[in-house]
Design a protein around this motif. Structure first.
Motif, mmCIF file in Angstrom:
data_model
loop_
_atom_site.group_PDB
_atom_site.id
_atom_site.type_symbol
_atom_site.label_atom_id
_atom_site.label_comp_id
_atom_site.label_asym_id
_atom_site.label_seq_id
_atom_site.Cartn_x
_atom_site.Cartn_y
_atom_site.Cartn_z
ATOM 1 N N ASN A 64 0.869 -1.181 0.000
ATOM 2 C CA ASN A 64 0.000 0.000 0.000
ATOM 3 C C ASN A 64 0.904 1.228 0.000
ATOM 4 O O ASN A 64 1.614 1.496 0.974
ATOM 5 C CB ASN A 64 -0.901 0.002 1.243
ATOM 6 C CG ASN A 64 -1.930 1.119 1.199
ATOM 7 O OD1 ASN A 64 -1.729 2.149 0.561
ATOM 8 N ND2 ASN A 64 -3.048 0.910 1.884
ATOM 9 N N GLN A 68 -3.331 5.826 -2.675
ATOM 10 C CA GLN A 68 -4.509 5.115 -3.158
ATOM 11 C C GLN A 68 -4.143 4.060 -4.201
ATOM 12 O O GLN A 68 -4.947 3.719 -5.066
ATOM 13 C CB GLN A 68 -5.545 6.091 -3.734
ATOM 14 C CG GLN A 68 -6.043 7.097 -2.705
ATOM 15 C CD GLN A 68 -7.086 8.044 -3.270
ATOM 16 O OE1 GLN A 68 -7.260 8.148 -4.481
ATOM 17 N NE2 GLN A 68 -7.798 8.733 -2.381
ATOM 18 N N THR A 69 -2.913 3.559 -4.091
ATOM 19 C CA THR A 69 -2.452 2.518 -5.009
ATOM 20 C C THR A 69 -1.991 1.310 -4.197
ATOM 21 O O THR A 69 -1.257 1.457 -3.223
ATOM 22 C CB THR A 69 -1.294 3.012 -5.884
ATOM 23 O OG1 THR A 69 -1.710 4.169 -6.593
ATOM 24 C CG2 THR A 69 -0.858 1.932 -6.878
ATOM 25 N N GLN A 71 -0.398 -2.709 -4.804
ATOM 26 C CA GLN A 71 0.148 -3.690 -5.742
ATOM 27 C C GLN A 71 0.483 -4.972 -4.989
ATOM 28 O O GLN A 71 0.819 -4.946 -3.804
ATOM 29 C CB GLN A 71 1.412 -3.148 -6.428
ATOM 30 C CG GLN A 71 1.166 -1.999 -7.380
ATOM 31 C CD GLN A 71 2.406 -1.630 -8.178
ATOM 32 O OE1 GLN A 71 3.128 -2.505 -8.649
ATOM 33 N NE2 GLN A 71 2.642 -0.340 -8.337
ATOM 34 N N HIS A 78 7.064 1.104 -8.709
ATOM 35 C CA HIS A 78 6.040 2.130 -8.494
ATOM 36 C C HIS A 78 6.681 3.509 -8.622
ATOM 37 O O HIS A 78 7.862 3.700 -8.299
ATOM 38 C CB HIS A 78 5.397 1.980 -7.118
ATOM 39 C CG HIS A 78 4.244 2.914 -6.888
ATOM 40 N ND1 HIS A 78 3.046 2.795 -7.554
ATOM 41 C CD2 HIS A 78 4.118 3.997 -6.070
ATOM 42 C CE1 HIS A 78 2.229 3.751 -7.163
ATOM 43 N NE2 HIS A 78 2.858 4.505 -6.260
#
Length: 498
Positions: A64, A68-69, A71, A78
């Motif tokens: 996290n 708000q992403t 994976q 990222h």
């Protein structure tokens, strides 16, 4: 009574392990998200989880990123689109066990490079870094541990630049804060070593060279560097302009913002290329120096070649005017060049070890009545082994400056030992020692002159000045008066004649 006691003990024995197992649902499950990171906006970063736990095939890694992403995966890539401070949380789940770890990521909207050497004031560097952070600028540092051998230190900085090509591409400006022309040499070496320099978008960047040196002396070197790297501009400026440059990062017209500063600065670009762009009778050596730099020849190598006539002239002056005797002109010249290549402290130390070892071996071998060449071969062998032992000692005691000393100047100095032994055999130990001391004195004096930054920059900026050594040596060759040492030596005779 005994039945109740037995039942209670049995119940505790059953429930306690189950309770402990429930409490330690993640005690045997560990994970590490990695170190905190400082990056720029849109810079892609690799996040890699590590764990010492034995995991099942159903283990699940979840990242996290706080933007708000989320994976999934042990290793993920990222990038952050917005500047700010983020907390990245990693969650590892396996067979109903869960554990977490986190790291902090600071994302900056602007990026700049700061290249500085070990001779800079660390308080000044800390102040620049602190100011950049306040302004939201990521300042990527390029530096290296102390090393008094210039060309080795420059090579190390150039390698550091090669390792940070991603950051260079993202930077809007490159700030250089080094002594003398060190930073220019580093950037030139980087340019000759980088495989795909066009991909770094250097043509969109400004190189700001912060220096207290005379701009005129650095002008031509900067122009040569401009021809190699082709940045938008190279600006020579006083260190005080650094904060103005940091303030201007992100501006649509960075150059104009900086130029509004009243602090002294000089702009190098295509408009100033005419200085050495055309070959003329008055600038043919400047043109040649510029051409060599453009072809990737190290500036330090050019300096060594240009300084040899200066060194030879200084030695001739010492002999003809001052009356200082040396092992000819070739030996002190080579020793001085070796000092330049190896550094004065370690070069002088190694040379003195060589002379001491050679003298001891000559006295020992005199008893064996050997022929000259085999005797010299044995002396050189022992000298080489002694230097090898000194290198081992330097590595053992972690004296990085000593073990970093280049082998070539050391081998050159070893060859000079033969001259020392020959003089001992012909004229005696005392005369050889005196000549050695005078040779070392002259070599050190030559080293100090040619390593004087103002003089070095002057020769690089105007290499045609080397031709003046021809005129000076003609006058020295015509000198027929008494030397300074002879005035002192025959002062009583001169009084009597008067």
């Amino acid at each position: 009574m005994f039945k109740k006691l037995f039942f209670s003990i049995a119940l505790v024995a059953i429930l306690f392990p189950l309770s402990a197992l429930g409490q330690n649902n993640s005690a045997d499950l560990t994970v590490e998200a990695g170190e905190n990171q400082t990056i720029s906006v849109n810079q892609e970063v690799v996040f890699s989880a590590s764990t010492a736990s034995d995991l099942s095939d159903n283990a699940r890694y979840s990242w996290n990123f706080g933007d708000q992403t989320i994976q999934l995966g042990k290793i993920v890539n990222h990038s952050f689109n917005t500047a700010g401070d983020y907390t990245v949380t990693l969650t590892l789940s396996d067979q109903e066990k869960t554990t977490t770890d986190s790291l902090a990521v600071s994302v900056f909207s602007q990026t700049a490079m700061l290249i500085y050497d070990w001779q800079q004031d660390l308080n000044q560097i800390a102040s620049i870094k602190s100011y950049a952070r306040q302004k939201g600028v990521l300042l990527v540092e390029i530096t290296d541990a102390k090393n008094e051998v210039d060309y080795i230190y420059e090579d190390n900085l150039a390698k550091e630049l090669l390792n940070h090509q991603t950051e260079i591409k993202q930077s809007q400006a490159i700030l250089v804060l080094t002594k003398g022309n060190t930073g220019l040499n580093v950037l030139a070496k980087f340019a000759s070593s980088a495989n795909d320099i066009e991909n770094l978008q250097i043509n969109e960047k400004i190189i700001i060279y912060l220096t207290e040196e005379n701009f005129t002396l650095l002008n031509r070197l900067s122009q040569s560097l401009y021809s190699v790297l082709s940045p938008q501009y190279i600006m020579l400026a006083r260190p005080e302009i650094g904060s103005t440059a940091i303030d201007a990062l992100g501006s649509a017209d960075l150059l104009s913002e900086i130029q509004q500063s009243p602090i002294d600065h000089l702009l190098i670009g295509s408009h100033s290329a005419r200085v050495v762009d055309k070959l003329r009778p008055t600038n043919f050596m400047s043109y040649a120096v510029n051409y060599l730099i453009n072809q990737g020849v190290a500036i330090s190598d050019i300096v060594l070649i240009l300084m040899l006539p200066v060194i030879a002239t200084l030695i001739a002056f010492g002999r003809q005017i001052l009356g200082i005797k040396t092992f000819g002109i070739y030996t002190p010249s080579i020793i001085a060049l070796s000092f330049i290549a190896a550094g004065l402290k370690y070069g002088l130390f190694i040379f003195l070890i060589m002379l001491a070892t050679a003298t001891i071996m000559r006295l020992i071998l005199r008893k064996f009545r050997l022929m000259y060449l085999p005797r010299i071969a044995i002396v050189l062998t022992v000298v080489a082994l002694t230097i090898f032992a000194a290198f081992v000692f330097g590595a053992f005691t972690n004296r990085t400056g000593f073990i970093a000393t280049a082998a070539l100047p050391i081998l050159v100095m070893i060859m000079m030992v033969e001259k020392f032994i020959a003089v001992q055999a012909e004229r005696g130990l005392f005369t050889a020692v005196i000549l050695s001391l005078e040779t070392i004195l002259v070599s050190v004096a030559c080293y100090l002159v040619v390593k004087w930054e103002v003089f070095e920059n002057l020769i690089l900026a105007y290499p045609e000045l080397i031709l003046l050594t021809l005129v000076i040596n003609i006058f020295l060759g015509k000198w027929s008066g008494l030397r300074l040492s002879e005035y002192i030596r025959f002062r009583e005779v001169r009084k009597f004649l008067k």
